[in-house]
Design a protein around this motif. Sequence first.
Motif, PDB file in Angstrom:
ATOM      1  N   HIS A 230       0.832  -1.195   0.000  1.00  0.00           N
ATOM      2  CA  HIS A 230       0.000   0.000   0.000  1.00  0.00           C
ATOM      3  C   HIS A 230       0.874   1.254   0.000  1.00  0.00           C
ATOM      4  O   HIS A 230       0.561   2.247  -0.669  1.00  0.00           O
ATOM      5  CB  HIS A 230      -0.907   0.006   1.229  1.00  0.00           C
ATOM      6  CG  HIS A 230      -1.761   1.219   1.343  1.00  0.00           C
ATOM      7  ND1 HIS A 230      -2.891   1.408   0.570  1.00  0.00           N
ATOM      8  CD2 HIS A 230      -1.653   2.338   2.130  1.00  0.00           C
ATOM      9  CE1 HIS A 230      -3.440   2.572   0.867  1.00  0.00           C
ATOM     10  NE2 HIS A 230      -2.707   3.155   1.818  1.00  0.00           N
ATOM     11  N   VAL A 231       1.987   1.215   0.743  1.00  0.00           N
ATOM     12  CA  VAL A 231       2.901   2.354   0.786  1.00  0.00           C
ATOM     13  C   VAL A 231       3.727   2.432  -0.485  1.00  0.00           C
ATOM     14  O   VAL A 231       3.912   3.510  -1.062  1.00  0.00           O
ATOM     15  CB  VAL A 231       3.832   2.247   2.011  1.00  0.00           C
ATOM     16  CG1 VAL A 231       4.834   3.396   2.041  1.00  0.00           C
ATOM     17  CG2 VAL A 231       3.016   2.229   3.293  1.00  0.00           C
ATOM     18  N   GLU A 232       4.232   1.301  -0.953  1.00  0.00           N
ATOM     19  CA  GLU A 232       5.051   1.220  -2.165  1.00  0.00           C
ATOM     20  C   GLU A 232       4.542   0.071  -3.032  1.00  0.00           C
ATOM     21  O   GLU A 232       4.928  -1.081  -2.830  1.00  0.00           O
ATOM     22  CB  GLU A 232       6.524   0.985  -1.806  1.00  0.00           C
ATOM     23  CG  GLU A 232       7.224   2.176  -1.206  1.00  0.00           C
ATOM     24  CD  GLU A 232       7.489   3.279  -2.237  1.00  0.00           C
ATOM     25  OE1 GLU A 232       7.317   3.003  -3.454  1.00  0.00           O
ATOM     26  OE2 GLU A 232       7.846   4.389  -1.832  1.00  0.00           O
ATOM     27  N   PRO A 233       3.665   0.344  -3.977  1.00  0.00           N
ATOM     28  CA  PRO A 233       3.100  -0.731  -4.815  1.00  0.00           C
ATOM     29  C   PRO A 233       4.164  -1.576  -5.510  1.00  0.00           C
ATOM     30  O   PRO A 233       3.941  -2.769  -5.763  1.00  0.00           O
ATOM     31  CB  PRO A 233       2.254   0.046  -5.835  1.00  0.00           C
ATOM     32  CG  PRO A 233       1.898   1.322  -5.123  1.00  0.00           C
ATOM     33  CD  PRO A 233       3.073   1.658  -4.287  1.00  0.00           C
ATOM     34  N   GLU A 234       5.327  -0.981  -5.808  1.00  0.00           N
ATOM     35  CA  GLU A 234       6.383  -1.729  -6.498  1.00  0.00           C
ATOM     36  C   GLU A 234       6.947  -2.857  -5.629  1.00  0.00           C
ATOM     37  O   GLU A 234       7.618  -3.756  -6.148  1.00  0.00           O
ATOM     38  CB  GLU A 234       7.523  -0.780  -6.885  1.00  0.00           C
ATOM     39  CG  GLU A 234       7.123   0.314  -7.866  1.00  0.00           C
ATOM     40  CD  GLU A 234       8.302   1.236  -8.167  1.00  0.00           C
ATOM     41  OE1 GLU A 234       9.393   0.709  -8.460  1.00  0.00           O
ATOM     42  OE2 GLU A 234       8.140   2.456  -8.104  1.00  0.00           O
ATOM     43  N   LEU A 235       6.699  -2.803  -4.326  1.00  0.00           N
ATOM     44  CA  LEU A 235       7.252  -3.813  -3.418  1.00  0.00           C
ATOM     45  C   LEU A 235       6.312  -4.989  -3.203  1.00  0.00           C
ATOM     46  O   LEU A 235       6.616  -5.895  -2.428  1.00  0.00           O
ATOM     47  CB  LEU A 235       7.597  -3.174  -2.076  1.00  0.00           C
ATOM     48  CG  LEU A 235       8.670  -2.078  -2.122  1.00  0.00           C
ATOM     49  CD1 LEU A 235       8.880  -1.479  -0.735  1.00  0.00           C
ATOM     50  CD2 LEU A 235       9.992  -2.629  -2.662  1.00  0.00           C
ATOM     51  N   ALA A 236       5.171  -4.973  -3.853  1.00  0.00           N
ATOM     52  CA  ALA A 236       4.245  -6.114  -3.757  1.00  0.00           C
ATOM     53  C   ALA A 236       4.914  -7.347  -4.360  1.00  0.00           C
ATOM     54  O   ALA A 236       5.658  -7.265  -5.330  1.00  0.00           O
ATOM     55  CB  ALA A 236       2.946  -5.795  -4.472  1.00  0.00           C
ATOM     56  N   GLY A 237       4.682  -8.495  -3.763  1.00  0.00           N
ATOM     57  CA  GLY A 237       5.271  -9.730  -4.289  1.00  0.00           C
ATOM     58  C   GLY A 237       6.342 -10.260  -3.375  1.00  0.00           C
ATOM     59  O   GLY A 237       6.134 -10.411  -2.163  1.00  0.00           O
ATOM     60  N   VAL A 238       7.537 -10.530  -3.926  1.00  0.00           N
ATOM     61  CA  VAL A 238       8.597 -11.216  -3.189  1.00  0.00           C
ATOM     62  C   VAL A 238       9.061 -10.430  -1.980  1.00  0.00           C
ATOM     63  O   VAL A 238       9.203 -10.983  -0.873  1.00  0.00           O
ATOM     64  CB  VAL A 238       9.796 -11.496  -4.121  1.00  0.00           C
ATOM     65  CG1 VAL A 238      10.955 -12.092  -3.324  1.00  0.00           C
ATOM     66  CG2 VAL A 238       9.393 -12.420  -5.253  1.00  0.00           C
ATOM     67  N   VAL A 239       9.291  -9.109  -2.146  1.00  0.00           N
ATOM     68  CA  VAL A 239       9.805  -8.301  -1.030  1.00  0.00           C
ATOM     69  C   VAL A 239       8.819  -8.307   0.137  1.00  0.00           C
ATOM     70  O   VAL A 239       9.179  -8.593   1.286  1.00  0.00           O
ATOM     71  CB  VAL A 239      10.089  -6.855  -1.481  1.00  0.00           C
ATOM     72  CG1 VAL A 239      10.483  -6.005  -0.276  1.00  0.00           C
ATOM     73  CG2 VAL A 239      11.193  -6.832  -2.522  1.00  0.00           C
ATOM     74  N   GLU A 240       7.550  -8.033  -0.148  1.00  0.00           N
ATOM     75  CA  GLU A 240       6.562  -7.959   0.921  1.00  0.00           C
ATOM     76  C   GLU A 240       6.347  -9.317   1.576  1.00  0.00           C
ATOM     77  O   GLU A 240       6.311  -9.423   2.813  1.00  0.00           O
ATOM     78  CB  GLU A 240       5.237  -7.425   0.383  1.00  0.00           C
ATOM     79  CG  GLU A 240       4.186  -7.243   1.473  1.00  0.00           C
ATOM     80  CD  GLU A 240       2.934  -6.571   0.954  1.00  0.00           C
ATOM     81  OE1 GLU A 240       2.302  -5.824   1.722  1.00  0.00           O
ATOM     82  OE2 GLU A 240       2.577  -6.803  -0.224  1.00  0.00           O
ATOM     83  N   SER A 241       6.235 -10.350   0.793  1.00  0.00           N
ATOM     84  CA  SER A 241       5.970 -11.671   1.365  1.00  0.00           C
ATOM     85  C   SER A 241       7.151 -12.167   2.195  1.00  0.00           C
ATOM     86  O   SER A 241       6.968 -12.793   3.257  1.00  0.00           O
ATOM     87  CB  SER A 241       5.654 -12.673   0.245  1.00  0.00           C
ATOM     88  OG  SER A 241       6.765 -12.818  -0.623  1.00  0.00           O
ATOM     89  N   THR A 242       8.375 -11.868   1.756  1.00  0.00           N
ATOM     90  CA  THR A 242       9.564 -12.288   2.517  1.00  0.00           C
ATOM     91  C   THR A 242       9.659 -11.552   3.852  1.00  0.00           C
ATOM     92  O   THR A 242       9.930 -12.155   4.904  1.00  0.00           O
ATOM     93  CB  THR A 242      10.844 -12.043   1.701  1.00  0.00           C
ATOM     94  OG1 THR A 242      10.749 -12.727   0.440  1.00  0.00           O
ATOM     95  CG2 THR A 242      12.073 -12.548   2.454  1.00  0.00           C
ATOM     96  N   LEU A 243       9.414 -10.247   3.811  1.00  0.00           N
ATOM     97  CA  LEU A 243       9.475  -9.474   5.055  1.00  0.00           C
ATOM     98  C   LEU A 243       8.361  -9.876   6.013  1.00  0.00           C
ATOM     99  O   LEU A 243       8.572  -9.960   7.227  1.00  0.00           O
ATOM    100  CB  LEU A 243       9.396  -7.971   4.749  1.00  0.00           C
ATOM    101  CG  LEU A 243      10.638  -7.346   4.110  1.00  0.00           C
ATOM    102  CD1 LEU A 243      10.407  -5.858   3.845  1.00  0.00           C
ATOM    103  CD2 LEU A 243      11.870  -7.536   4.984  1.00  0.00           C
TER     104      LEU A 243
END
Length: 564
Positions: A230-243
Amino acid sequence: MLLGRYRILSTNDEGGFGTVSTCWDTRLQRRVAIKRMPLTVSEGAVPSSTLEEALGEARTSSMLSHPNIVTVYDFETDAQSSYLVMEYVDGLDLQELLARVEGGVLTFDECAHVLESVGSALEFAHENGVLHLDIKPANIMISRDGTVKLADFGMASLASAAGFEGARGGTVGYMPPEQICGDYVDERTDVFSLAVVAWQALTGSCPYAAATPERSLEKIRRGPTPSLSHVEPELAGVVESTLLRALDPSPAARMSSVAELVGGVVRALGDAREGKESLAWLISQSGEEEGPASSPDGGQLTPWERFPWLEGALVRAAAALPTAAVLWRTLPRAFSLDGGALAACCGAGAAATAALPVLGVPLATVSSLLAIASGATADVFPLALLLALAALLWWVSIGRRQRLGAFALLAPLVLGSPEAAVPAAGGTLPPASALGTAVAAWLLERGSELVGTWGLDARGLLAGVVAAAGDPGSWASLAGVAAASWVCSLLVARGTRASCIAGYALSALVLASFQFAWAQMENIANPGAGDLPSFGVAVVLGVIMCVTTVLHGPGGDAEGDERA
């Protein structure tokens, strides 16, 4: 100077159990960072558990030689503190950097470089059985060339053979539930904390920051909000799920190694090498002080740095000289001594005080009592015993712990100026001790003045005491000396040349203000005229101490119980 070798340049930050100062190593001509950890003193002994904690950090840090971990050079102790001498990282910590950049966020490349570097440091620590347990932005240093180093292993623990260890205190907002609750911790504890740092660097806020551990625990159980995508749409996917996996409240659901966290995030974020170059540019724009290669004084050592014994010699002389002066005045009244015998006795007293400065006031008190006993009537004995008891009380509560206590108490008496207690006590003692010593010195000097006026005649002395107690000017003078000493000590304790000089100047203004206010209340046309010589002595002594401060730098450090 710390440990007779390290010149304090600035006090930077709070570490886990102590303060961290930037210092100049006068022997090797380089900057170092020194973490000072106060040790609890009980009846002159250092509890072994406290010393072991400090030594444990030194041993843990020194065994970790890695390019992304701050290097430990040495470990020393004294009666009050332990000192961890470390590599000085010329730059900013991540907390300072985030506070300076727009939005408090790093670029994806910059965050990739930070995660890769800290991850490498933690992986090496974990391989050596060390858990950091206090990963946070303030413990991540970034140098001017963009190198990232992990610092402050004050909370670190050596994991057991099973890989687990009992939880130790960390920082609220970055601790996982098992650390907050005091359960067993392992590598996954550091994984959680590093993930929180990454989340903060990408979004600009710590998702679990709270006023209390309980409140932080509630936020952890609810999960970070708002979502990263929601804050950074480009981070949806691998980055968000890993964190999110690394931030799971249950250790069993997290990845078991830092390498898995870093590997899943860095590749998806960006180019760590470009991130390093970008961070180097940001740090270069920070306007911080010069790098470690340059001496703070152009390579010229001060006399105190060139001759480390000089400071101690001056401290001992400051205690011995006023003690010898009091002995010179009082011993002839107690004993029939010729010039040679008197000089020998005074020299012996001065030598004893120089060897052990805290002996100064007891020697002066005993000599004064002997002088009174030799020529006083029985009516004076209660007053003499009362003064001796007051001196003993001061020595037990203040004097025996302060190397310059004898100077602060006796200098006003020797100089014949109660106002001299302001620079003497305010410039050498902590605020509370300075206040008490200034009051004691004022009473001692005024008492000596009454004895000089009335001799040892009981009626005369009593009349003089009553008259002084009923004089508003006496109370105004005492209040002025006490307030000025306290103000002076507060500013001197800040530990900079500017604050020391300001302390002496402001204390003189406070003294004059009290005298002027009293004169206005009494409608006196020429306020303070009778006290001008005494006030002048105080000003001259203050100027001398200002000059000493400029040449030497502030005495001691702002946190210690005594200043040299």
